[in-house]
Design a protein around this motif. Structure first.
Motif, mmCIF file in Angstrom:
data_model
loop_
_atom_site.group_PDB
_atom_site.id
_atom_site.type_symbol
_atom_site.label_atom_id
_atom_site.label_comp_id
_atom_site.label_asym_id
_atom_site.label_seq_id
_atom_site.Cartn_x
_atom_site.Cartn_y
_atom_site.Cartn_z
ATOM 1 N N GLU A 220 -30.530 -15.425 12.450
ATOM 2 C CA GLU A 220 -31.864 -15.341 13.539
ATOM 3 C C GLU A 220 -31.752 -16.231 14.735
ATOM 4 O OE1 GLU A 220 -36.598 -15.254 12.902
ATOM 5 O OE2 GLU A 220 -35.422 -15.208 10.973
ATOM 6 N N SER B 156 -29.138 -15.069 17.173
ATOM 7 C CA SER B 156 -29.428 -13.685 17.856
ATOM 8 C C SER B 156 -30.572 -13.948 19.007
ATOM 9 C CB SER B 156 -30.205 -12.601 16.972
ATOM 10 O OG SER B 156 -30.600 -11.540 17.542
ATOM 11 N N SER B 157 -31.401 -15.176 18.672
ATOM 12 C CA SER B 157 -32.655 -15.361 19.497
ATOM 13 C C SER B 157 -32.205 -16.142 20.661
ATOM 14 C CB SER B 157 -33.640 -16.223 18.749
ATOM 15 O OG SER B 157 -34.705 -16.854 19.654
ATOM 16 N N ALA C 261 -43.343 -16.542 12.556
ATOM 17 C CA ALA C 261 -41.831 -16.471 12.878
ATOM 18 C C ALA C 261 -41.689 -17.143 14.231
ATOM 19 C CB ALA C 261 -41.388 -14.893 12.886
ATOM 20 N N LEU D 164 -38.862 -20.099 15.122
ATOM 21 C CA LEU D 164 -37.829 -20.000 16.130
ATOM 22 C C LEU D 164 -38.199 -21.001 17.288
ATOM 23 C CD1 LEU D 164 -38.204 -15.979 17.103
ATOM 24 C CD2 LEU D 164 -36.019 -17.421 15.889
#
Length: 287
Positions: free
Chosen positions: A210, A213-214, A262, A266
């Protein structure tokens, strides 16, 4: 039980120097004596054992066995096998019967006791139970309204050889059962530990993906940064790697860096990757 056994000592001293009718009289006196509830030492004396083969006194020897091992029911099943018993004998035999029942059950209903002791009223039963408790034969609580006696502890009785074997077998069976339970418990704990490790590693991999990807969506140089940071593997997070440990990273992500949901995860990961990118860029400049 040692205190109960000590009260037999005067009869032991007399029995060592008597035979025949005198030895039989000692048996009658000992079985009726207050506070004497253990008889195995008297049974083991040679002068007393000789009575078992003497037709004139065999019933006295059986009387001693009755008080050592038996109950009121045993006496009533064949009373002619024993000498005539006084009310004191019968009362003590009832005490010993309560002890035998308490050794078999942790709770005894009044109906059980009334039947086994041949008593007519609850008042008689409770008076007898109080006598047994004060004699130091057992500890427990009577519940008058529930009509039950709960046993806390019991002193025990003399054991025959067959009872010793049965007791040893019971103890070994209990020990084997406990060992098996402990093994099963250990195996279950190990299985739960392995499941947690698999879950932890899976969550870590998902979070790492994750993050990659971010960052790739936000930074055109994400490949270089990720190659220097997250892509380098768990070693980059350890001591000397200039970053956070795997556990510290997971803890920070779980906390959200002060932010919820979330987006919080992040945010923490982005700040962590910025530091990793700075470290990677500095190394490139030095080169």
């Amino acid at each position: 039980m040692s205190d109960l056994s000590s009260k037999l000592e005067p009869f032991l001293l007399l029995a060592r120097s008597t035979k025949g009718a005198a030895a039989a009289k000692i048996i009658v006196d000992a079985t009726a004596a207050p506070g004497v509830y253990a008889f195995s030492e008297l049974l083991e004396l040679p002068n007393i054992q000789e009575l078992s083969t003497d037709p004139s006194y065999q019933n006295h020897y059986r009387l001693l066995q009755l008080f050592a091992y038996g109950t009121l029911t045993d006496y009533e099943s064949n009373p002619s096998s024993y000498p005539s018993l006084s009310p004191t004998h019968i009362l003590k035999l009832k005490h010993l019967t309560v002890v035998s029942l308490a050794l078999q059950h942790r709770s005894l209903t009044y109906d059980q006791l009334l039947s086994a002791l041949r008593l007519d009223t609850i008042r008689q039963l409770e008076d007898l139970i109080i006598d047994v408790i004060y004699a130091g034969l057992l500890g427990g609580k009577m519940h008058h309204h529930e009509k039950v006696l709960h046993i806390d502890w019991v002193s025990g009785r003399d054991l025959q050889e067959k009872d010793l074997c049965k007791t040893a077998e019971t103890l070994l069976t209990t020990l084997d059962t406990r060992i098996l339970e402990l093994k099963q418990s250990s195996a279950q704990e190990l299985a739960r530990s392995n499941e947690y490790k698999i879950y932890r590693d899976r969550e870590y991999q998902m979070i790492s993906l994750e993050l990659k990807s971010s960052k790739a969506r936000q930074d055109p140089f994400g490949d270089r940064a990720l190659g220097s940071g997250i892509g380098a593997g768990p070693a980059e997070f350890g001591p000397g790697g200039g970053g956070m440990s795997q556990n510290a990273l997971l803890a920070a992500i779980a906390g959200g860096g002060g932010m919820g949901g979330a987006s919080g995860r992040l945010w923490v990961c982005s700040n962590f990757l910025d530091r990793s990118m700075y470290k990677a860029d500095r190394e490139l400049v030095v080169d």
